[in-house]
Design a protein around this motif. Structure first.
Motif, short mmCIF file in Angstrom:
data_model
loop_
_atom_site.label_atom_id
_atom_site.label_comp_id
_atom_site.label_asym_id
_atom_site.label_seq_id
_atom_site.Cartn_x
_atom_site.Cartn_y
_atom_site.Cartn_z
N VAL A 77 13.08 -26.23 71.16
CA VAL A 77 12.80 -26.03 72.58
C VAL A 77 12.66 -24.54 72.89
O VAL A 77 11.90 -24.16 73.77
N GLY A 78 13.32 -23.69 72.13
CA GLY A 78 13.10 -22.25 72.28
C GLY A 78 11.67 -21.87 71.89
O GLY A 78 11.01 -21.10 72.59
N LEU A 79 11.18 -22.44 70.79
CA LEU A 79 9.79 -22.22 70.40
C LEU A 79 8.84 -22.78 71.44
O LEU A 79 7.84 -22.16 71.79
N GLN A 80 9.17 -23.95 71.98
CA GLN A 80 8.35 -24.56 73.04
C GLN A 80 8.26 -23.66 74.26
O GLN A 80 7.20 -23.49 74.85
N SER A 81 9.38 -23.05 74.63
CA SER A 81 9.38 -22.19 75.82
C SER A 81 8.53 -20.94 75.59
O SER A 81 7.78 -20.52 76.47
N LEU A 109 -7.11 -23.49 68.67
CA LEU A 109 -5.79 -22.86 68.59
C LEU A 109 -4.80 -23.53 69.54
O LEU A 109 -3.66 -23.83 69.15
N PHE A 110 -5.22 -23.78 70.77
CA PHE A 110 -4.34 -24.43 71.74
C PHE A 110 -3.96 -25.84 71.27
O PHE A 110 -2.80 -26.25 71.41
N THR A 111 -4.90 -26.57 70.71
CA THR A 111 -4.63 -27.93 70.26
C THR A 111 -3.65 -27.94 69.10
O THR A 111 -2.70 -28.73 69.09
N ILE A 112 -3.86 -27.07 68.13
CA ILE A 112 -2.95 -27.03 66.99
C ILE A 112 -1.55 -26.59 67.43
O ILE A 112 -0.55 -27.19 67.03
N GLY A 113 -1.47 -25.56 68.26
CA GLY A 113 -0.17 -25.10 68.74
C GLY A 113 0.54 -26.15 69.57
O GLY A 113 1.75 -26.37 69.41
N ASP A 114 -0.20 -26.82 70.45
CA ASP A 114 0.41 -27.88 71.26
C ASP A 114 0.87 -29.04 70.39
O ASP A 114 1.94 -29.62 70.62
N GLY A 115 0.08 -29.38 69.38
CA GLY A 115 0.46 -30.47 68.49
C GLY A 115 1.73 -30.16 67.72
O GLY A 115 2.62 -31.01 67.61
N ILE A 116 1.82 -28.97 67.21
CA ILE A 116 3.01 -28.59 66.44
C ILE A 116 4.24 -28.53 67.33
O ILE A 116 5.28 -29.11 67.01
N THR A 117 4.14 -27.83 68.46
CA THR A 117 5.32 -27.68 69.31
C THR A 117 5.73 -29.00 69.95
O THR A 117 6.92 -29.25 70.11
N SER A 118 4.76 -29.85 70.31
CA SER A 118 5.15 -31.13 70.91
C SER A 118 5.81 -32.04 69.88
O SER A 118 6.78 -32.75 70.20
N LEU A 120 7.57 -31.01 67.23
CA LEU A 120 8.91 -30.47 67.00
C LEU A 120 9.85 -30.80 68.15
O LEU A 120 11.00 -31.17 67.93
N THR A 121 9.36 -30.66 69.38
CA THR A 121 10.20 -30.94 70.54
C THR A 121 10.59 -32.41 70.61
O THR A 121 11.74 -32.75 70.87
N PHE A 122 9.62 -33.30 70.35
CA PHE A 122 9.93 -34.73 70.39
C PHE A 122 10.93 -35.11 69.30
O PHE A 122 11.86 -35.88 69.54
N ALA A 123 10.74 -34.58 68.11
CA ALA A 123 11.66 -34.89 67.01
C ALA A 123 13.06 -34.37 67.29
O ALA A 123 14.06 -35.06 67.06
N ALA A 124 13.14 -33.15 67.84
CA ALA A 124 14.46 -32.59 68.15
C ALA A 124 15.14 -33.35 69.28
O ALA A 124 16.35 -33.60 69.22
N ALA A 125 14.38 -33.73 70.30
CA ALA A 125 14.97 -34.48 71.41
C ALA A 125 15.42 -35.86 70.95
O ALA A 125 16.49 -36.34 71.36
N ALA A 163 5.70 -33.20 79.67
CA ALA A 163 4.76 -32.25 80.28
C ALA A 163 3.82 -31.67 79.23
O ALA A 163 2.71 -31.26 79.57
N MET A 164 4.23 -31.64 77.98
CA MET A 164 3.39 -31.11 76.91
C MET A 164 2.33 -32.12 76.48
O MET A 164 1.22 -31.72 76.10
N SER A 165 2.61 -33.38 76.57
CA SER A 165 1.68 -34.41 76.09
C SER A 165 0.32 -34.37 76.76
O SER A 165 -0.71 -34.44 76.07
N PRO A 166 0.22 -34.25 78.11
CA PRO A 166 -1.13 -34.16 78.70
C PRO A 166 -1.89 -32.93 78.24
O PRO A 166 -3.11 -33.00 78.02
N SER A 167 -1.20 -31.81 78.08
CA SER A 167 -1.88 -30.60 77.61
C SER A 167 -2.47 -30.83 76.22
O SER A 167 -3.62 -30.48 75.95
N PHE A 168 -1.68 -31.41 75.33
CA PHE A 168 -2.14 -31.66 73.98
C PHE A 168 -3.31 -32.65 73.97
O PHE A 168 -4.33 -32.42 73.31
N LEU A 169 -3.18 -33.74 74.71
CA LEU A 169 -4.23 -34.76 74.71
C LEU A 169 -5.53 -34.23 75.32
O LEU A 169 -6.62 -34.53 74.82
#
Length: 178
Positions: A77-81, A109-118, A120-125, A163-169
């Motif tokens: 979540v720190g990386l997400q922020s 770049l935005f798609t790859i970054g959003d995919g990775i961070t989302s 990681l965030t989902f797995a951690a949550a 909130a990250m999911s719509p950005s990624f999709l």
């Protein structure tokens, strides 16, 4: 040598279709939620706010280091922020100078970054939710631990992921439509 020669015949113009009369169909480039739009800025700021709340709540407990899942939650979540804040600044810049961020490389770049961070965030949550259920329901040790804070931090991480999911999709859709 017997070579046939093509005969030239006048060709009629095809009948006017509706597309020819009204012009070609234009693809909407700035759908709210995509980078460089007010909706995209709102999504980035909400991702940032909920991830910062999650990190802050988890950091206020003194025993979050006792479970690896909670440490992973703080890291993810720190990386997400950081990712969301940096893209919020990019969105603010694009809105201020009225530029479109529909560049293929930027969207990739935005798609790859959003995919990775989302991811990681989902797995951690999810991992933190599992540990929180274990502590609360199975072990009955909430009196010793900070279950309410753990649950709050986990919930904020899930909201940040929502909130990250719509950005990624939307970025993935824009990338696929190029």
């Amino acid at each position: 040598m017997n070579v046939s020669r093509p005969a030239v015949h006048p060709v009629e113009a095809p009948p006017m279709t509706e597309a020819a009369v009204h012009g070609p169909r234009v693809r909407m480039k700035d759908i709210q939620g995509m980078p460089g739009t007010k909706g995209g800025l709102f999504l980035r700021l909400s991702q940032f706010i909920f991830s910062i709340i999650s990190v802050s709540v988890m950091a206020t407990t003194n025993d979050f280091r006792s479970a690896t899942a909670f440490c992973y939650l703080v890291l993810a979540v720190g990386l997400q922020s950081l990712w969301s804040l940096s893209l919020a600044f990019v969105d603010m810049y694009a809105l201020l100078v009225k530029r479109s961020l529909q560049n293929y490389l930027a969207i990739r770049l935005f798609t790859i970054g959003d995919g990775i961070t989302s991811t990681l965030t989902f797995a951690a949550a999810s991992a933190s939710a599992g540990i929180t259920v274990l502590i609360d329901n199975d072990l009955d040790k909430c009196s010793v631990n900070h279950c309410t804070k753990f649950e709050t931090a986990t919930a904020m991480a899930f909201i940040s992921w929502f909130a990250m999911s719509p950005s990624f999709l939307l970025n993935l859709w824009s990338l696929a439509s190029h």
